[in-house]
Design a protein around this motif. Sequence first.
Motif, PDB file in Angstrom:
ATOM      1  N   PHE A  86       0.644  -1.062   0.080  1.00 42.67           N
ATOM      2  CA  PHE A  86      -0.151  -0.015   0.083  1.00 42.67           C
ATOM      3  C   PHE A  86       0.773   1.339   0.109  1.00 42.67           C
ATOM      4  O   PHE A  86       0.876   2.173  -0.742  1.00 42.67           O
ATOM      5  CB  PHE A  86      -0.994  -0.073   1.337  1.00 42.67           C
ATOM      6  N   GLY A  87       1.814   1.239   0.779  1.00 42.60           N
ATOM      7  CA  GLY A  87       2.889   2.373   0.879  1.00 42.60           C
ATOM      8  C   GLY A  87       3.317   2.868  -0.321  1.00 42.60           C
ATOM      9  O   GLY A  87       3.332   4.081  -0.725  1.00 42.60           O
ATOM     10  N   VAL A  88       3.963   1.887  -0.969  1.00 44.96           N
ATOM     11  CA  VAL A  88       4.633   2.387  -2.253  1.00 44.96           C
ATOM     12  C   VAL A  88       3.605   2.729  -3.212  1.00 44.96           C
ATOM     13  O   VAL A  88       3.948   3.585  -4.157  1.00 44.96           O
ATOM     14  CB  VAL A  88       5.648   1.176  -2.673  1.00 44.96           C
ATOM     15  N   SER A  89       2.710   1.810  -3.315  1.00 48.94           N
ATOM     16  CA  SER A  89       1.589   2.031  -4.346  1.00 48.94           C
ATOM     17  C   SER A  89       1.173   3.122  -4.485  1.00 48.94           C
ATOM     18  O   SER A  89       0.580   3.749  -5.539  1.00 48.94           O
ATOM     19  CB  SER A  89       0.604   0.804  -4.617  1.00 48.94           C
ATOM     20  N   GLN A  90       0.814   3.694  -3.353  1.00 47.09           N
ATOM     21  CA  GLN A  90       0.052   5.111  -3.256  1.00 47.09           C
ATOM     22  C   GLN A  90       0.696   6.158  -3.867  1.00 47.09           C
ATOM     23  O   GLN A  90      -0.006   7.206  -4.062  1.00 47.09           O
ATOM     24  CB  GLN A  90      -0.461   5.393  -1.675  1.00 47.09           C
ATOM     25  N   ILE A  91       1.930   6.199  -3.974  1.00 45.21           N
ATOM     26  CA  ILE A  91       2.412   7.388  -4.436  1.00 45.21           C
ATOM     27  C   ILE A  91       2.117   7.572  -6.134  1.00 45.21           C
ATOM     28  O   ILE A  91       2.421   8.614  -6.711  1.00 45.21           O
ATOM     29  CB  ILE A  91       3.914   7.472  -4.392  1.00 45.21           C
ATOM     30  N   GLY A  92       1.460   6.352  -6.635  1.00 49.26           N
ATOM     31  CA  GLY A  92       1.263   6.402  -7.882  1.00 49.26           C
ATOM     32  C   GLY A  92      -0.118   7.539  -8.447  1.00 49.26           C
ATOM     33  O   GLY A  92      -0.334   7.786  -9.290  1.00 49.26           O
ATOM     34  N   LYS A  93      -0.492   7.896  -6.811  1.00 50.66           N
ATOM     35  CA  LYS A  93      -1.846   8.930  -7.189  1.00 50.66           C
ATOM     36  C   LYS A  93      -1.185  10.248  -7.515  1.00 50.66           C
ATOM     37  O   LYS A  93      -2.056  11.108  -8.120  1.00 50.66           O
ATOM     38  CB  LYS A  93      -2.439   9.210  -5.859  1.00 50.66           C
ATOM     39  N   TYR A  94       0.144  10.486  -7.321  1.00 50.12           N
ATOM     40  CA  TYR A  94       0.745  11.917  -7.963  1.00 50.12           C
ATOM     41  C   TYR A  94       1.003  11.841  -9.451  1.00 50.12           C
ATOM     42  O   TYR A  94       1.725  12.875  -9.592  1.00 50.12           O
ATOM     43  CB  TYR A  94       2.076  12.174  -7.068  1.00 50.12           C
ATOM     44  N   ILE A  95       0.745  10.720 -10.111  1.00 49.30           N
ATOM     45  CA  ILE A  95       0.728  10.757 -11.690  1.00 49.30           C
ATOM     46  C   ILE A  95      -0.498  11.052 -12.120  1.00 49.30           C
ATOM     47  O   ILE A  95      -1.597  10.126 -11.755  1.00 49.30           O
ATOM     48  CB  ILE A  95       1.392   9.580 -12.144  1.00 49.30           C
ATOM     49  N   PRO A  96      -0.868  11.988 -12.971  1.00 51.23           N
ATOM     50  CA  PRO A  96      -2.247  12.244 -13.459  1.00 51.23           C
ATOM     51  C   PRO A  96      -2.602  10.941 -14.068  1.00 51.23           C
ATOM     52  O   PRO A  96      -1.907  10.412 -14.930  1.00 51.23           O
ATOM     53  CB  PRO A  96      -1.708  13.155 -14.385  1.00 51.23           C
ATOM     54  N   GLY A  97      -4.067  10.678 -13.976  1.00 49.78           N
ATOM     55  CA  GLY A  97      -4.440   9.375 -14.600  1.00 49.78           C
ATOM     56  C   GLY A  97      -5.513   8.832 -13.938  1.00 49.78           C
ATOM     57  O   GLY A  97      -6.356   8.345 -13.975  1.00 49.78           O
TER      58      GLY A  97
END
Length: 307
Positions: free
Chosen positions: A86-97
């Motif tokens: 969860f921790g690592v995957s959530q920074i994907g929120k900061y990529i538009p889309g």
Amino acid sequence: MNKLKKILNSPILRWFFLAIALAGLLWVIVKNWASLTEALAALPWQITASSFVLAVAYVFFTMWSWKVILADLGSDINWNTSTQLFGVSQIGKYIPGGVWNIVAAAEIGRDHKIPARRSVTAMTVAVLISLLSGAGIGVLTVLSTSVSIQVPTWLIVLLLVVLVALLMPPVLNRLIGFGFKLLKRPAPERQMTFKGLGLATLLAVIAWGIAGVQIWLLACGFGMEPSASGMALSIGAYALAWVAGFLVVVVPAGTGVRESVLGLFFASALTSGGVLAVVLVSRIAMTFADLLFAALGALLKMRGGRR
């Protein structure tokens, strides 16, 4: 198809994704740094510290909700593994889309023997629960306040009923099955149960409450009169602002959209500068909380890889 899987599983691609996501996250911090320091200068340090603690608690309860969903679908992982995924995957929120955290969770989940379709389903359901519960809380807030919107009351009530219906396992499971059918992929082996979905939704609602209290605390710090009604307004306003920000997928993490929605709700309680200060401090606190969980997840992943 095999070539595509090899590309997706490539360590180079994973590091590239991580670099882009971190760049987006750091961009949010750097872009707002000057305004942030100015806002923090006018805010008591106790409120600043509490804001960060509440942001961490919000992310934790969001992760817990996702963990419950994943367990209900057949992968009951421990907290160590949960933090990694969860921790690592959530920074994907900061990529538009709006979908990159789901893609990241599926790829990282492969390392822990979690089928990709289960990871995708769990993260998608977690996001859907956040959206539906947040929208529901926001709808209740609109009905109980004097905020002026150009939507009939009966339509708002109807929307609330639809949101509740969508959170029922028979409905949600059919939607999941339909989605996988459209993708021409086999559906997950197990379906969501009333117990799992109910607990996950409860944890999501608690997360919204924590985030709303953070907004209320900051609003009071910037001049709003403390009150129970103000706290309730803050919880509903933040939930609705997050939903609106998420649905506008062309900007990272809802930048700009949430400010507009919160400004609508706090127009009579705060100055426009006060609203912007509340949103800015809250956003940076949430960003640092995401960064903390990402760093902790990466550290746990590195330690696990050395064993």
